[in-house]
Design an enzyme around this catalytic site. Structure first.
Site, mmCIF file in Angstrom:
data_model
loop_
_atom_site.group_PDB
_atom_site.id
_atom_site.type_symbol
_atom_site.label_atom_id
_atom_site.label_comp_id
_atom_site.label_asym_id
_atom_site.label_seq_id
_atom_site.Cartn_x
_atom_site.Cartn_y
_atom_site.Cartn_z
ATOM 1 N N GLY A 144 11.625 -21.786 -18.335
ATOM 2 C CA GLY A 144 13.078 -21.929 -18.367
ATOM 3 C C GLY A 144 13.632 -20.803 -17.523
ATOM 4 N N CYS A 145 14.897 -20.884 -17.196
ATOM 5 C CA CYS A 145 15.473 -19.815 -16.400
ATOM 6 C C CYS A 145 15.703 -18.599 -17.287
ATOM 7 C CB CYS A 145 16.745 -20.345 -15.759
ATOM 8 S SG CYS A 145 18.006 -19.163 -15.433
ATOM 9 N N GLN A 146 15.894 -18.843 -18.575
ATOM 10 C CA GLN A 146 16.258 -17.772 -19.503
ATOM 11 C C GLN A 146 15.061 -17.242 -20.292
ATOM 12 O OE1 GLN A 146 19.272 -16.474 -20.124
ATOM 13 N NE2 GLN A 146 20.667 -17.861 -19.113
ATOM 14 N N ALA A 161 18.683 -23.571 -20.597
ATOM 15 C CA ALA A 161 17.531 -23.343 -19.728
ATOM 16 C C ALA A 161 16.517 -22.409 -20.379
ATOM 17 C CB ALA A 161 17.976 -22.805 -18.370
#
Ligand SMILES: Cc1ncc(COP(=O)(O)O)c(C=O)c1O
Lengths: 404, 139
Positions: free
Chosen positions: B51-53, B119
């Site tokens: 995920g981006c996070q 995300a």
């Protein structure tokens, strides 16, 4: 002294509760909120003036065209461009960079170099990678020093007669570093190359004088400057824009079309195919007027005070690690707290009504440099206050207790 | 082992007792801090959902059509929610997992955590869990 209360009153969005708490909006680096004058300009346009531009002979079309072109003149003055035809309206910084990078695909060859830096936003990396893939040019990267400054010695070593284009950010969205653009531009021109500056994070906070800088291309987004989304600017020197092949084909960008040969319109229309975001462009003028009326140096001074205050207050939190401590920084603080994941901090702050940014900030190479998966970032605008920073610090401490 | 429907009902009842968001998140954080949920040998690139996070590792074991999931995350809150998803879907029949309607997510107020914009890898994790079950269910 500015009256922040009076400024806040102009931003309707700020006066709301999120999860039961007063909203604290510290994600201005991603996008700023809009003052009433900008919102009104959009409503006005659709209520009274909507029509397509540069086409109709009728009253509404003429009026819309005039307003649209008025914004172009305002941008010209805002960044001190020589001519208004050097101002190309785009969808945003990303679109502006792609426009140039796409044009350079056919202007570069194997053996040519493009130089970017390690601190670029993905939108100033990927278009150049694509450009290199097609043209055969080589992408070189200026490393950063651990404090977040560009390694200028390394840059000088990368420059050569092979260098055709340098693309570097004015201010880093992940670190806040203000790059020495004057120096970058002078050095680039010394080897006969052109330079594009990504000004997405700069135009909201600093005075930009494209002629004074002698920059070749300069890109920025309206939505980070209290303006609407979907509007951006590409500034380019007239001669260079004339050399650059068109980006998209379509209506508006042509002089004459036949199946044998089409000739392109003159600047700026050559790069403005199709119906643009007319309402957004018109409202963008109101945003620039808002900035000019306050004075960009007043805005910068207020934000600097907030950065200094936030930095001092953050230091009262145990395990505080700042990411990016460049000598010259603007409008934001990026940090991690030992043992905590930025995502967890972001989620709990959101529960307390505070909007910060967490993650890699579309700048994964920087995260790689600092060996972190992401950071937490507070980024400020003219309407933020020390009291909001106090609330944020209290909230971070509460999150830290919960996560410990 | 209860059915997926029964476990979801249990969860909704448990979450109903929390007075406010803090109690709820403290519970999720506690779950997140509990023992590592995945064997280190499965914490590999192939099992990583980016995920981006935050990042999630997911591993599935099949024992005669009963699937056991183990997973982990680098963020505690994500990990706590991973633990909840595993409680609902792990050690169930592939066919049941494939057709499970995860109504509890909305009911316990964690919809935002499984939204696209987060995300955080959780949405993809649920998809992966279901895909794995779907591939197995007809065998
Ligand atoms: C430094 C920098 N460059 C480019 C961009 C991309 O801007 P936009 O999404 O408006 O095209 C951003 C936005 O986050 C940025 O911070």
């Amino acid at each position: 002294m500015i009256d922040v209360g009076k400024i806040r009153a102009q931003f309707p969005l700020l006066h709301q509760k999120v999860n039961g708490e007063n909203l604290v909006y510290f994600d201005n680096g991603a996008s700023t909120q809009k003052p009433q004058v900008v919102i009104d300009a959009i409503a006005q346009y659709y209520s009274n003036n909507n029509a397509n531009i540069h086409r109709g002979v009728h009253y509404l079309s003429q009026k819309a065209t005039d307003k649209f072109e008025e914004t172009r003149d305002t941008v010209q003055a805002f960044i001190n461009a020589n001519k208004s035809c050097e101002i190309i309206f785009t969808k945003g910084t990303t679109d502006s960079i792609n426009l140039v990078a796409n044009g350079y695909r056919s202007m570069l060859n194997k053996g040519d170099d493009i130089i970017i830096s390690e601190m670029e936003h993905h939108s100033n990396i990927v278009p150049w990678q694509m450009c290199c893939e097609v043209s055969g040019a080589t992408l070189k990267v200026i490393p950063i020093l651990d404090n977040g400054d560009l390694d200028m010695d390394a840059f000088e070593n990368l420059l050569s007669e092979k260098t055709k284009l340098v693309a570097v950010t004015h201010i880093s969205n992940a670190l806040g570093t203000i790059n020495p653009v004057e120096k970058l531009i002078t050095l680039t021109h010394k080897v006969g190359a052109k330079i594009l500056i990504d000004g997405a994070q700069a135009t909201p906070h600093t005075l930009v004088d494209v002629q004074g800088l002698d920059v070749d291309f300069y890109c920025f987004s309206a939505h980070k400057m209290y303006g609407p989304t979907g509007v951006g600017v590409l500034y380019g020197k007239e001669a260079l824009l004339n050399e650059l092949p068109p980006y998209q084909g379509g209506g508006e960008m042509i002089k004459e079309v036949s199946f044998e040969k089409t000739t392109y319109a003159d600047l700026p229309h050559k790069f403005e195919a199709g119906t643009p975001n007319i309402a957004g462009v018109i409202a963008f003028k109101a945003a620039m007027d808002f900035i000019t009326d306050l004075g960009i140096s007043t805005i910068a001074k207020h934000e600097d005070t907030l950065v200094q205050y936030a930095t001092k207050q953050l230091l009262t939190i145990s395990g505080m690690q700042f990411i990016g401590e460049a000598k010259k920084r603007a409008a934001l603080v990026s940090f991690n707290i030992e043992g905590l994941h930025p995502y967890d901090i972001g989620v709990l702050l959101d529960k307390m009504g505070i909007a910060i940014r967490t993650g890699h900030h579309c700048a994964q190479p920087i995260m790689e440099h600092y060996k972190v998966s992401g950071t937490a970032r507070m980024s400020f605008a003219i309407y933020n206050t020390k009291e909001e920073i106090d609330s944020c610090i209290t909230a971070i401490k509460k999150a830290q207790t919960m996560l410990a | 082992m209860g059915t997926i429907v029964a476990i979801q009902a249990e969860l909704v009842e448990e979450f109903d007792m929390f007075e406010d968001w803090m109690e709820k998140y403290e519970y999720i954080i506690d779950l997140g801090k509990s023992l590592p949920m995945i064997d280190d040998k499965h914490k590999i690139e192939d099992n990583l959902i980016k995920g981006c996070q935050s990042r999630v590792w997911l591993h599935a074991d099949n024992d005669n059509g009963i699937i056991t999931y183990t997973a982990d995350s680098d963020a505690i809150i994500t990990k706590g929610i991973v633990a909840i998803l595993i409680r609902v879907l792990s050690k169930q029949k592939a066919a049941e997992i494939a057709k499970a309607d995860l109504v509890f997510i909305d009911k316990i107020g964690l919809k935002e955590q499984l939204s696209q914009t987060r995300a955080n890898g959780l949405l993809s994790m649920v998809k992966e869990m279901k895909l794995y079950a779907l591939a197995l269910k007809d065998r």
